[in-house]
Design an enzyme around this catalytic site. Structure first.
Site, PDB file in Angstrom:
ATOM      1  N   ALA A  71       0.544  -1.155  -0.372  1.00  0.00           N
ATOM      2  CA  ALA A  71      -0.965   0.204   0.091  1.00  0.00           C
ATOM      3  C   ALA A  71       0.760   1.205  -0.166  1.00  0.00           C
ATOM      4  O   ALA A  71       1.987   1.158   0.339  1.00  0.00           O
ATOM      5  CB  ALA A  71      -0.471   0.029   1.394  1.00  0.00           C
ATOM      6  N   GLY A 116       0.466  -4.731   1.081  1.00  0.00           N
ATOM      7  CA  GLY A 116      -0.893  -5.041   0.190  1.00  0.00           C
ATOM      8  C   GLY A 116      -0.429  -5.249  -1.257  1.00  0.00           C
ATOM      9  O   GLY A 116      -1.944  -6.008  -1.947  1.00  0.00           O
ATOM     10  N   GLU A 139       4.845  -5.545   7.436  1.00  0.00           N
ATOM     11  CA  GLU A 139       3.936  -4.322   8.152  1.00  0.00           C
ATOM     12  C   GLU A 139       4.031  -3.571   9.580  1.00  0.00           C
ATOM     13  O   GLU A 139       4.470  -2.931  10.535  1.00  0.00           O
ATOM     14  CB  GLU A 139       2.495  -4.856   8.205  1.00  0.00           C
ATOM     15  CG  GLU A 139       1.848  -4.449   7.225  1.00  0.00           C
ATOM     16  CD  GLU A 139       1.467  -5.686   6.043  1.00  0.00           C
ATOM     17  OE1 GLU A 139       2.843  -6.628   6.185  1.00  0.00           O
ATOM     18  OE2 GLU A 139       0.868  -5.541   5.381  1.00  0.00           O
TER      19      GLU A 139
HETATM   20  N1  COA Z   1       4.518   2.873  -0.020  1.00  0.00           N
HETATM   21  C1  COA Z   1       5.054   4.383  -0.640  1.00  0.00           C
HETATM   22  N2  COA Z   1       6.627   4.655  -1.331  1.00  0.00           N
HETATM   23  C2  COA Z   1       6.959   3.223  -1.809  1.00  0.00           C
HETATM   24  C3  COA Z   1       6.952   2.196  -1.740  1.00  0.00           C
HETATM   25  C4  COA Z   1       5.660   2.408  -0.886  1.00  0.00           C
HETATM   26  N3  COA Z   1       4.796   0.704   0.037  1.00  0.00           N
HETATM   27  N4  COA Z   1       7.388   1.185  -1.696  1.00  0.00           N
HETATM   28  C5  COA Z   1       8.377   2.102  -2.701  1.00  0.00           C
HETATM   29  N5  COA Z   1       8.565   3.015  -1.877  1.00  0.00           N
HETATM   30  C6  COA Z   1       9.274   4.167  -3.146  1.00  0.00           C
HETATM   31  C7  COA Z   1      10.680   4.521  -2.015  1.00  0.00           C
HETATM   32  O1  COA Z   1       9.643   4.906  -1.128  1.00  0.00           O
HETATM   33  C8  COA Z   1      11.232   5.530  -3.160  1.00  0.00           C
HETATM   34  O2  COA Z   1      11.015   6.281  -3.651  1.00  0.00           O
HETATM   35  P1  COA Z   1      11.643   7.976  -4.008  1.00  0.00           P
HETATM   36  O3  COA Z   1      12.591   6.846  -4.958  1.00  0.00           O
HETATM   37  O4  COA Z   1      10.931   8.900  -3.910  1.00  0.00           O
HETATM   38  O5  COA Z   1      12.734   8.050  -2.483  1.00  0.00           O
HETATM   39  C9  COA Z   1      11.165   4.543  -4.642  1.00  0.00           C
HETATM   40  O6  COA Z   1       9.790   4.008  -4.115  1.00  0.00           O
HETATM   41  C10 COA Z   1      11.657   3.353  -4.823  1.00  0.00           C
HETATM   42  O7  COA Z   1      11.791   2.655  -3.340  1.00  0.00           O
HETATM   43  P2  COA Z   1      13.206   2.246  -2.601  1.00  0.00           P
HETATM   44  O8  COA Z   1      12.693   1.766  -1.324  1.00  0.00           O
HETATM   45  O9  COA Z   1      14.282   3.124  -2.881  1.00  0.00           O
HETATM   46  O10 COA Z   1      13.783   1.344  -3.716  1.00  0.00           O
HETATM   47  P3  COA Z   1      15.146  -0.137  -3.265  1.00  0.00           P
HETATM   48  O11 COA Z   1      15.136  -1.241  -4.078  1.00  0.00           O
HETATM   49  O12 COA Z   1      16.139   0.385  -1.665  1.00  0.00           O
HETATM   50  O13 COA Z   1      13.864  -1.078  -2.243  1.00  0.00           O
HETATM   51  C11 COA Z   1      11.796  -2.144  -1.076  1.00  0.00           C
HETATM   52  C12 COA Z   1      12.729  -1.726  -2.646  1.00  0.00           C
HETATM   53  C13 COA Z   1      10.856  -2.903  -1.134  1.00  0.00           C
HETATM   54  C14 COA Z   1      12.624  -3.570  -0.338  1.00  0.00           C
HETATM   55  C15 COA Z   1      11.681  -0.669  -0.216  1.00  0.00           C
HETATM   56  O14 COA Z   1      11.187   0.283  -1.187  1.00  0.00           O
HETATM   57  C16 COA Z   1      10.104  -1.211   0.870  1.00  0.00           C
HETATM   58  O15 COA Z   1      10.855  -1.410   1.469  1.00  0.00           O
HETATM   59  N6  COA Z   1       9.854  -0.725   0.410  1.00  0.00           N
HETATM   60  C17 COA Z   1       8.244  -0.927   1.447  1.00  0.00           C
HETATM   61  C18 COA Z   1       7.435  -1.843   1.380  1.00  0.00           C
HETATM   62  C19 COA Z   1       6.668  -2.085   2.557  1.00  0.00           C
HETATM   63  O16 COA Z   1       6.308  -1.773   3.860  1.00  0.00           O
HETATM   64  N7  COA Z   1       5.541  -2.480   2.104  1.00  0.00           N
HETATM   65  C20 COA Z   1       4.167  -2.315   2.635  1.00  0.00           C
HETATM   66  C21 COA Z   1       3.797  -1.896   2.927  1.00  0.00           C
HETATM   67  S1  COA Z   1       2.025  -1.493   3.818  1.00  0.00           S
END
Ligand code: COA
Length: 265
Positions: A71, A116, A139
């Site tokens: 999400a 999500g 989460e």
């Molecule tokens: N919501 C909003 N933005 C998100 C997102 C999310 N769930 N997941 C990734 N993004 C955004 C990041 O903020 C980043 O934005 P920016 O470039 O403006 O800073 C962009 O997507 C790229 O993500 P980044 O974290 O820089 O990539 P990464 O390769 O280092 O890491 C993940 C990838 C998936 C491990 C990491 O993005 C992550 O942990 N995301 C959240 C996962 C999560 O907790 N999801 C559950 C939500 S309920």
């Protein structure tokens, strides 16, 4: 030609014989599922269900890095518990709709399917993945809990033991492990993943549609039980986490790209 609604959509569609492919396309945020993405998915499902020529739906993510990384966490910042309950309700409505649809739904998972994103995949009938797939419910690391059905569907799919471990640690599982624990049905090379999903969709779409729809309904019912009541409890607990300081810290820490400091408050 795309109409105005389609032109603004964060979910693109393409037709392949009797299969409709819906592609989440918000690659700058790893296809994070905002309220708008949910509304677009809902609209795609409405259109697909009303078209008798469509016999299966494939969901996938654009950009090669993610199916959907969750999400949209930026929408969590500053949300009250009441607003959080509405966020949970919106995602639960869409995932429940996928399960209740007459259409078989296949997830083609390339890269991250987290939070999500994983929950949407869990509501699909069949999950295919590429070697790059990484699935999980992270989460708790944000000070919240799964809110779009993951706390209920993950145990139903992989078993209570593995699901509890995944949800309590928030760890991601890779493609091979996902296959081993039954979280995905099959792995395919990335470049063939979508093609395989479309082929599978067309194979099912060629079968008698009423039998397929009723078979789906029965197998969904097999693990649903009192799912709606359990989802209501999930919504409430998700909302409750938004009343904690740890949630504020967890969301801020993610958005500020730093580790969180949690106090159990
Ligand atoms: N919501 C909003 N933005 C998100 C997102 C999310 N769930 N997941 C990734 N993004 C955004 C990041 O903020 C980043 O934005 P920016 O470039 O403006 O800073 C962009 O997507 C790229 O993500 P980044 O974290 O820089 O990539 P990464 O390769 O280092 O890491 C993940 C990838 C998936 C491990 C990491 O993005 C992550 O942990 N995301 C959240 C996962 C999560 O907790 N999801 C559950 C939500 S309920």
């Amino acid at each position: 030609m795309a109409n105005a609604r389609e032109a603004n959509m964060l979910v693109e569609t393409s037709r392949h014989d009797r299969v409709l492919v819906a592609t989440l396309n918000r690659t700058d945020a790893l296809n994070a599922i905002s309220a708008q993405v949910l509304a677009d998915l809902d609209a795609v499902l409405t259109d697909a269900e009303s078209d008798a020529g469509i016999g299966a739906l494939v969901l996938t993510g654009a950009g090669g890095k993610a199916f959907a990384a969750g999400a949209d966490i930026s929408e969590f910042r500053g949300a009250t518990a009441v607003e959080a309950r509405a966020i949970a309700a919106r995602g639960q409505t869409l995932t429940r709709r996928l399960e209740r649809s007459r259409l078989p739904v296949i997830a083609a998972i390339n890269g991250y399917a987290l939070g999500g994103g994983c929950e949407i995949a869990l509501a699909c009938d069949i999950r295919l993945a590429a070697e790059s797939a990484r699935l999980g419910q992270p989460e708790v690391t944000l000070g919240i809990v799964p809110g779009w059905g993951g706390s209920q569907r993950l145990p139903a799919i992989v078993g209570a033991g593995v699901a509890r471990e995944m949800i309590l640690t928030g760890r991601h599982v890779g493609a091979q492990e996902a296959l081993r624990i039954g979280l995905v049905n099959a792995l395919h090379p990335s470049e063939r993943l979508l093609e395989e999903a479309i082929e599978l969709g067309n194979r099912i779409a060629a079968l008698p549609p009423l039998a397929v729809a009723w078979a789906k309904e029965l197998t969904v019912a097999a693990t649903a039980g009192d799912l709606d009541a359990r989802l209501e409890r999930e919504r409430d607990v998700f909302a409750l986490t938004f009343a904690t300081e740890d949630h504020v810290e967890g969301v801020s820490a993610f958005l500020e790209k730093r580790p969180g400091e949690f106090r159990g408050r």
